[in-house]
Design an enzyme around this catalytic site. Structure first.
Site, PDB file in Angstrom:
ATOM      1  CB  VAL A   1      -1.279  -0.110   1.340  1.00 28.31           C
ATOM      2  CG1 VAL A   1      -1.601   1.479   1.435  1.00 28.31           C
ATOM      3  CG2 VAL A   1      -1.697  -1.339   0.522  1.00 28.31           C
ATOM      4  CB  CYS A   2       4.147   2.072   1.836  1.00 25.04           C
ATOM      5  SG  CYS A   2       2.915   1.783   3.571  1.00 25.04           S
ATOM      6  CB  THR A   3       5.066   0.518  -3.018  1.00 24.80           C
ATOM      7  OG1 THR A   3       6.101  -1.082  -2.724  1.00 24.80           O
ATOM      8  CG2 THR A   3       5.583   0.382  -4.258  1.00 24.80           C
TER       9      THR A   3
ATOM     10  CG  LEU B   1       6.010   6.925  -0.397  1.00 30.05           C
ATOM     11  CD1 LEU B   1       4.967   6.498   0.011  1.00 30.05           C
ATOM     12  CD2 LEU B   1       7.627   6.087  -0.064  1.00 30.05           C
TER      13      LEU B   1
END
Length: 171
Positions: free
Chosen positions: A23-25, A28
């Protein structure tokens, strides 16, 4: 030296739970794609995670490969959790070494104008963050408010502190 970095700009500080997570990927990578939109609004963006900066650098390659754009904004390595704890980014029951998805919008006077916190399992809507910046910048400049689901260019509401007579002069 966060306030020096902001200068006369607006800023978005956003935390993500952990480097190299799916999810963070996506978040960002999406923020990197939106960078020109933030720049148009005189708004700088900066990310934060509790992983060290060296991990951020390695992760940037993965983000570019999977999302088409590597982060083109600074990333804070908060591996001692100093910032995360100071700004209450670590919530009970969510783990004690990674942050929840916090967002802070800061104006040029270094005043926090908005805070949002998402659970780790929910990716953020950064288009909404841009909409909020548009609204904050407009309402900071004029004595107006924005209605539900407002988008730039739509009708606004004249602030209740403005008399009918003053409204005719101002608008």
């Amino acid at each position: 030296r966060f306030h020096e970095w902001i200068g006369d700009s607006w800023a978005v500080l956003f935390s993500h739970p952990k480097d190299f997570t799916p999810v963070c990927t996506t978040e960002l990578g999406y923020m990197a794609k939106l960078q020109p939109e933030f720049k148009k609004r005189n708004c700088k963006i900066i990310g934060l995670s509790t992983d060290p900066v060296e991990d951020h650098k390695r992760w940037a390659k993965d983000i570019e490969e999977t999302q088409g754009t590597a982060p083109n904004y600074p990333m804070i390595g908060d591996d001692d959790l100093a910032v995360a704890k100071l700004y209450d980014m670590i919530h009970p029951g969510e783990g004690d070494t990674s942050t929840v998805r916090s967002v802070f919008i800061v104006d040029p006077a270094n005043k926090v104008r908005l805070t949002l916190t998402y659970p780790k399992s929910v990716g953020r809507n950064f288009d909404e963050i841009l909409r909020v910046i548009d609204s904050l910048q407009l309402t900071s400049k004029f004595k107006v408010a924005t209605p539900a689901n407002w988008k730039d260019g739509q009708d606004v509401i004249i602030g209740s502190s403005v008399s009918d007579e003053d409204a005719k002069k101002l608008f």
